[in-house]
Design a protein around this motif. Structure first.
Motif: not given
Length: 278
Positions: A21-30, A60-69
């Motif tokens: 969804y957002l360029d240049g970022r990494m996603e991580r899921k719980l 659900r998304p659980s990214c290290a430095e991002c809570s946009a979702c």
């Protein structure tokens, strides 16, 4: 004496991968497995806490430095279509809805392939074959439906034309649109918006208060359309709230925006198993 114990699934975290969804970022899921006799109750409970189903997994998304979702849902009782949405309803008034059990067909897959090739040729599902498609539709441990939308036969033909399909889960408090696709040649008919509007009507008829739309992501063009629906709520800070002004929500990175995984899991409210007598 009768006891009740919480259903206690195991939670895991995926390895980081590029964000869709957002360029240049990494996603991580719980995520956790969705299976067994308590699958429906677990799905109902976790979906109210921002989780989403994919086959037999809840995540659900659980990214290290991002809570946009932000999980989004429409309050059915308060929703009124705007002028543009009313035009879309009129434009698609000839569509016929048919709700079936979650069973994949060749017609569905052919439509799915045309949709992906035209709109998401470089997406994560681009290489999905018919067997993987069937698994997406059919591997569900909860109450799910495939809702097909067809246009009447044209040019003297006898067979109606499949125009759109939605894989839809039924919760105790609403409908969840798991995945939808439609005929790309009918892009000007705004079928994606129409499917959401029709699901609001289905939920209203069934007495269900919400239609769950998946994640809204401020700053993402792919997900921006969800903010155009009235009576929209988002799950933020551990609670559902009215979206308010979409521009008030940002997708800025911050090292403290996401709590440690252990704290996230500890705050998840789990349903209780049925009581057992001593």
């Amino acid at each position: 004496m009768r006891h009740t114990l919480p259903i206690a699934p195991q939670f895991y975290v995926t390895a980081p991968q590029p964000c869709p969804y957002l360029d240049g970022r990494m996603e991580r899921k719980l995520f956790t497995a969705l299976q067994g006799e308590h699958a429906q109750r677990l799905n109902d409970a976790l979906s109210k806490q921002g989780f989403r189903r994919s086959q037999n997994v809840l995540y659900r998304p659980s990214c290290a430095e991002c809570s946009a979702c932000l999980s989004a849902r429409i309050r059915v009782a308060d929703f009124q279509p705007n002028r543009t949405q009313r035009k879309i309803l009129r434009r698609n008034a000839d569509l016929r809805r048919n709700a079936t059990s979650p069973w994949a067909t060749e017609d569905q897959y052919a439509l799915f392939r045309r949709y992906l090739d035209e709109r998401h040729a470089d997406g994560g599902m681009a290489d999905m074959d018919i067997f993987e498609f069937a698994a997406m539709i059919e591997e569900t441990p909860i109450r799910s439906r495939v809702i097909e939308y067809s246009r009447p036969a044209r040019d003297g033909g006898r067979r109606s034309e499949l125009a759109a399909v939605s894989l839809t889960d039924v919760f105790d408090d609403g409908l969840s649109m798991v995945y939808s696709f439609y005929e790309p040649d009918l892009q000007n008919d705004s079928l994606g918006t129409y499917l959401i509007l029709d699901h609001v009507e289905i939920a209203r008829e069934a007495g269900l208060p919400y239609v769950y739309l998946g994640y809204w992501v401020p700053g993402s063009r792919k997900m921006g359309y969800k903010a155009r629906f009235g009576a929209l709520e988002i799950y933020k800070g551990g609670a559902w709230q009215d979206i308010g002004a979409p521009d008030d929500h940002t997708a800025e990175l911050h090292p403290l925006s996401v709590d440690p995984i252990a704290e996230q899991v500890a705050r998840i409210a789990l349903p209780e198993a049925r009581g057992t007598a001593d």
